[in-house]
Design a protein around this motif. Sequence first.
Motif, PDB file in Angstrom:
ATOM      1  N   ILE A  50      50.796   9.926 103.704  1.00  0.00           N
ATOM      2  CA  ILE A  50      51.590   9.121 102.757  1.00  0.00           C
ATOM      3  C   ILE A  50      53.022   9.627 102.617  1.00  0.00           C
ATOM      4  N   ALA A  72      44.786   8.038 104.282  1.00  0.00           N
ATOM      5  CA  ALA A  72      44.944   7.634 102.881  1.00  0.00           C
ATOM      6  C   ALA A  72      44.347   6.244 102.747  1.00  0.00           C
ATOM      7  N   VAL A  73      44.072   5.866 101.522  1.00  0.00           N
ATOM      8  CA  VAL A  73      43.671   4.476 101.313  1.00  0.00           C
ATOM      9  C   VAL A  73      44.917   3.601 101.130  1.00  0.00           C
ATOM     10  N   GLY A  74      45.968   4.167 100.509  1.00  0.00           N
ATOM     11  CA  GLY A  74      47.203   3.410 100.283  1.00  0.00           C
ATOM     12  C   GLY A  74      48.105   3.477 101.501  1.00  0.00           C
ATOM     13  N   LEU A  97      37.087   8.327  99.555  1.00  0.00           N
ATOM     14  CA  LEU A  97      37.781   9.011  98.454  1.00  0.00           C
ATOM     15  C   LEU A  97      37.542   8.357  97.093  1.00  0.00           C
ATOM     16  N   ARG A 234      49.925   4.555  92.210  1.00  0.00           N
ATOM     17  CA  ARG A 234      51.216   4.917  92.782  1.00  0.00           C
ATOM     18  C   ARG A 234      52.240   4.939  91.655  1.00  0.00           C
ATOM     19  N   HIS A 282      49.642  14.513  92.411  1.00  0.00           N
ATOM     20  CA  HIS A 282      49.063  13.561  93.376  1.00  0.00           C
ATOM     21  C   HIS A 282      47.841  14.170  94.086  1.00  0.00           C
ATOM     22  N   SER A 285      42.546  12.427  95.439  1.00  0.00           N
ATOM     23  CA  SER A 285      41.472  12.554  96.446  1.00  0.00           C
ATOM     24  C   SER A 285      41.246  14.006  96.864  1.00  0.00           C
ATOM     25  N   ARG A 291      38.818  15.541 101.307  1.00  0.00           N
ATOM     26  CA  ARG A 291      39.969  15.639 102.213  1.00  0.00           C
ATOM     27  C   ARG A 291      39.505  15.842 103.662  1.00  0.00           C
ATOM     28  N   MET A 294      38.348  12.414 104.767  1.00  0.00           N
ATOM     29  CA  MET A 294      39.485  11.513 105.031  1.00  0.00           C
ATOM     30  C   MET A 294      40.137  11.829 106.375  1.00  0.00           C
TER      31      MET A 294
END
Length: 316
Positions: A50, A72-74, A97, A234, A282, A285, A291, A294
């Motif tokens: 990210i 990441a998911v985002g 996550l 976010r 941040h 997750s 981690r 991911m």
Amino acid sequence: MFITRRLPDPAMAILHEHGTVTVWDQIETPIPREALLRGIADVEGLLCLITDRIDAEVIAAAPRLRAVSIMAVGYDNIDRAALAARGITLTNTPDVLTETTADLAWALLLAAARRVVEGHTLIERGAWGPWHPMQMVGQDIYGRVLGVVGAGRIGQAVLRRGRGFGMRLLYHNRRPNPAIATELGAEYRSLNDLLAESDAVVVTAPLTAETRGMFGATQFALMKPTSIFVNVARGPLVREADLVAALRAGRPWAAGLDVFEHEPIGPDHPLLTLPNVVLTPHIGSASVATRVRMATLAAENLVAVLYGRPTPNVVA
Ligand code: DGY
């Protein structure tokens, strides 16, 4: 393949098994822009984080690129239009996550409501006086109203935990999702109604053009003076200066924040002048197991796309 940060061993092993891997071999430092532009010049696959801005300039610098996998998911740091224009596939790491991030949302919610960090600091400063009836009083969470904004996977996991706390559950999405009512017993509300009714508001919505800045002075003014605001999504969903002013004025009562408009924030950030905030860097997750999962999934996704194998994690 180009990897923008050294990943846990299981992920690196998958990548090394499947081709030539070049990695920005640092653990804590993001890759400088120039190194990224140089590094991707000749690769077909990119695995990024990210912290990497993958925009049209980066895509143009990688004429052979076919796959981008984000750990990441985002993926709001990635210019999807630029990828689509070149037919480059983007994958992300959802699901693995979900529960870990929902746990952190609850950690922030409880910590902010019950002044956990303020209490710790009080003791640390040697300022803990004799017990008295209204010493360090906070807000109850058990049995109150929980409102989740952006009830996707993580938001639903946050709501599910609310059932164990005997809470009435509300959610706001772009559109009502009948499955959320059936499975979780959560009621749909407009954003304004959710803000006005909830004792705890947890934000788990993705950052898009539509959601950027969706929480500002007008929205905070709708919240109860006893409410807790939590953001694990976010930072730019929130107009931070408005949140600081709202917290100073006492509505919401407190906030728990894992994400910020410009990360990382420093010790001079205005939020740190307020007693009624709990901040984390941040780490939604950030459990060891999650981690590693991911990173492994991001590696599997990249290899799957490059080798023409199916993966469920292609971003539509
Ligand atoms: C994500 O996955 O989008 C988080 O912000 C980083 O874990």
